[in-house]
Design an enzyme around this catalytic site. Structure first.
Site, mmCIF file in Angstrom:
data_model
loop_
_atom_site.group_PDB
_atom_site.id
_atom_site.type_symbol
_atom_site.label_atom_id
_atom_site.label_comp_id
_atom_site.label_asym_id
_atom_site.label_seq_id
_atom_site.Cartn_x
_atom_site.Cartn_y
_atom_site.Cartn_z
ATOM 1 N N ASP A 1 3.340 -1.689 0.918
ATOM 2 C CA ASP A 1 2.908 -0.328 0.712
ATOM 3 C C ASP A 1 3.953 0.701 0.292
ATOM 4 O O ASP A 1 3.974 0.924 -0.923
ATOM 5 C CB ASP A 1 1.951 0.000 1.924
ATOM 6 C CG ASP A 1 0.884 0.919 1.562
ATOM 7 O OD1 ASP A 1 0.696 1.436 0.438
ATOM 8 O OD2 ASP A 1 0.187 1.371 2.476
ATOM 9 N N ASP A 2 4.315 1.164 1.433
ATOM 10 C CA ASP A 2 5.460 2.170 1.422
ATOM 11 C C ASP A 2 6.514 1.768 2.374
ATOM 12 O O ASP A 2 6.962 2.430 3.468
ATOM 13 C CB ASP A 2 4.960 3.684 1.803
ATOM 14 C CG ASP A 2 4.013 4.079 0.900
ATOM 15 O OD1 ASP A 2 4.136 4.537 -0.288
ATOM 16 O OD2 ASP A 2 2.761 3.963 1.328
ATOM 17 N N GLU B 1 -9.185 1.552 3.861
ATOM 18 C CA GLU B 1 -8.082 1.835 4.658
ATOM 19 C C GLU B 1 -8.219 2.663 6.228
ATOM 20 O O GLU B 1 -8.376 2.077 7.190
ATOM 21 C CB GLU B 1 -6.728 2.314 3.953
ATOM 22 C CG GLU B 1 -5.664 2.603 4.590
ATOM 23 C CD GLU B 1 -4.483 3.539 3.708
ATOM 24 O OE1 GLU B 1 -4.804 3.996 2.984
ATOM 25 O OE2 GLU B 1 -3.539 3.360 4.101
ATOM 26 N N HIS C 1 0.694 -4.479 -3.657
ATOM 27 C CA HIS C 1 0.387 -3.337 -3.477
ATOM 28 C C HIS C 1 1.704 -2.703 -2.796
ATOM 29 O O HIS C 1 2.094 -2.840 -1.760
ATOM 30 C CB HIS C 1 -0.558 -3.270 -2.205
ATOM 31 C CG HIS C 1 -1.032 -2.173 -1.580
ATOM 32 N ND1 HIS C 1 -2.402 -2.056 -0.864
ATOM 33 C CD2 HIS C 1 -0.649 -0.870 -1.530
ATOM 34 C CE1 HIS C 1 -2.317 -0.583 -0.826
ATOM 35 N NE2 HIS C 1 -1.495 -0.267 -0.937
ATOM 36 N N HIS D 1 -7.670 1.722 -3.598
ATOM 37 C CA HIS D 1 -7.447 1.694 -2.347
ATOM 38 C C HIS D 1 -9.045 1.925 -1.765
ATOM 39 O O HIS D 1 -9.629 2.773 -2.237
ATOM 40 C CB HIS D 1 -6.649 2.801 -1.692
ATOM 41 C CG HIS D 1 -5.273 2.642 -1.976
ATOM 42 N ND1 HIS D 1 -4.538 2.352 -3.154
ATOM 43 C CD2 HIS D 1 -4.123 2.585 -0.914
ATOM 44 C CE1 HIS D 1 -3.176 2.069 -2.903
ATOM 45 N NE2 HIS D 1 -3.069 2.582 -1.667
ATOM 46 N N HIS E 1 3.946 1.294 -3.530
ATOM 47 C CA HIS E 1 4.012 2.363 -4.266
ATOM 48 C C HIS E 1 5.300 2.810 -4.289
ATOM 49 O O HIS E 1 6.034 2.832 -3.469
ATOM 50 C CB HIS E 1 3.417 3.811 -3.239
ATOM 51 C CG HIS E 1 2.116 3.427 -2.949
ATOM 52 N ND1 HIS E 1 0.874 4.108 -3.590
ATOM 53 C CD2 HIS E 1 1.276 2.598 -1.978
ATOM 54 C CE1 HIS E 1 -0.131 3.450 -3.102
ATOM 55 N NE2 HIS E 1 0.068 2.916 -2.115
#
Ligand code: HPA
Ligand code: ZN
Length: 338
Positions: A271-272, A193, A10, A190, A12
């Site tokens: 994630d980010d 969340e 996961h 997703h 991005h």
């Protein structure tokens, strides 16, 4: 201590744009950034919810213009990921966030793909690409982009669904996922969340996903927890992201330990990472500071990531063996042979 080998499922790629690279690409492409300097940009990394992050995340993408920009961003992630122990990465890219700005789909896809093509030889990381669609844009837009990706034979293994969750339920994207399944693509989304547990059910029942990204809100729904545990549906959990986007109040109350106790198939992901305070190793380190996780639990998390990856059985065996090797190096003294 050598980082725990794992798969990152996961991630991005646009969320790996570090402030320094944002400024470098802006200078190269003659783009005026609305920030005084790198420090000014960094001070804006205080989020109140998912949307407050997405606003900055999309704004910063303005610096991504050429194929080379996408390649540089991706190579820079792979270098950092290798140091974090990532041995396999399934990387999401948001094509619509670029085409809507007038950047050709080819720049985005070919640029990222060029970096992934040499990820094994350069960084020792096997990789796959997932095209993620923006749920706050119409499904017809997503379908058109998916058709373009299929027509150009983009090297994608699957599709995902991201961006603003609440008010954009999975059911709205059933036609997109039907097309993706028909094209033989893997499917993730997703769900849960910020959105409710019911969005996780919709992702399972209406989109037939192979994995759920985040999924933490399943803990509000006992019957759903039982189902996810029974079916061993992979949930790609992102602890630091959840803290920074206020999906949980603090890391100390994050549901990850309870999810493990319930036998859910959870993995740790970043994630980010450029926005949320760290890469995979930082997520692991913060979890270890906060919770009394055993070596066995850490190993379970890494094994879950490898079991949930879209890889060959041969690659899976290789990676599971690496995790076993790490465990034998890190077993507590009492457990090691004398
Ligand atoms: N959630 C939803 N969409 C996203 C995220 C996220 O954490 N990161 C990038 N797009
Ligand atoms: Zn995400």
């Amino acid at each position: 201590m050598r980082p725990l080998p794992a798969a990152e499922l996961h991630l991005h790629i646009e969320g790996t744009l570090e402030p320094e690279l944002i400024f470098a690409l802006a200078a190269r492409n003659g783009i005026d950034l609305p920030y005084a300097d790198i420090g000014d940009l960094r001070r804006r990394y205080e989020f109140t919810d998912l949307q407050s992050f997405l606003n900055l995340y999309y704004n910063n993408m303005a610096v991504l213009q050429t194929e080379a920009d996408f390649t540089e961003m991706t190579r820079s992630y792979l270098g950092r990921a290798a140091a974090a122990g990532v041995r396999h990465a399934e990387i999401m890219v948001d094509p619509q966030a670029h085409t809507s700005r007038g950047v050709p789909l080819e720049n985005c896809i070919n640029g990222v793909a060029a970096a992934l093509a040499s990820s094994e030889t350069e960084f020792g990381i096997s990789t796959e690409l997932i095209a993620a669609f923006l749920r706050d844009e119409p499904v017809d837009d997503a379908l058109a982009v998916l058709e373009s990706l299929l027509a150009m034979e983009a090297p994608i293994i699957g599709i995902g669904l991201d961006s603003a969750e609440v008010g954009h339920p999975p059911r709205d994207f059933a036609a997109l996922y039907e097309r993706a399944h028909e094209a033989g693509l893997k499917c993730v989304a997703h769900a849960g969340e910020e959105g409710p547990a019911d969005y996780i059910r919709q992702a399972l029942d209406l989109l037939q996903v192979d994995r759920v990204d985040h999924g933490i809100r399943c803990m509000d729904d006992e019957a759903l927890v039982e189902r996810l545990a029974a079916e061993q549906t992979p949930l790609t959990v992102c602890p630091l992201s959840n803290v920074r986007l206020r999906a949980v109040d603090t890391l100390a109350v994050h549901p990850l330990p309870r999810m493990l106790e319930r036998g859910l198939n959870v993995s740790i992901n970043s994630d980010d990472p450029a926005y949320f305070g760290g890469y995979l190793d930082d997520n692991v380190a913060r979890l270890l500071e906060t919770f009394d996780l055993s070596t066995t639990q850490l190993v379970r998390l890494a094994e879950n990531s490898v079991r949930a990856a879209f890889i060959s059985n041969e690659r899976r065996r290789e990676l599971l063996a690496e995790i076993q090797q790490w465990q034998s190096e890190h077993a507590p003294a009492a457990e090691s042979p004398t």
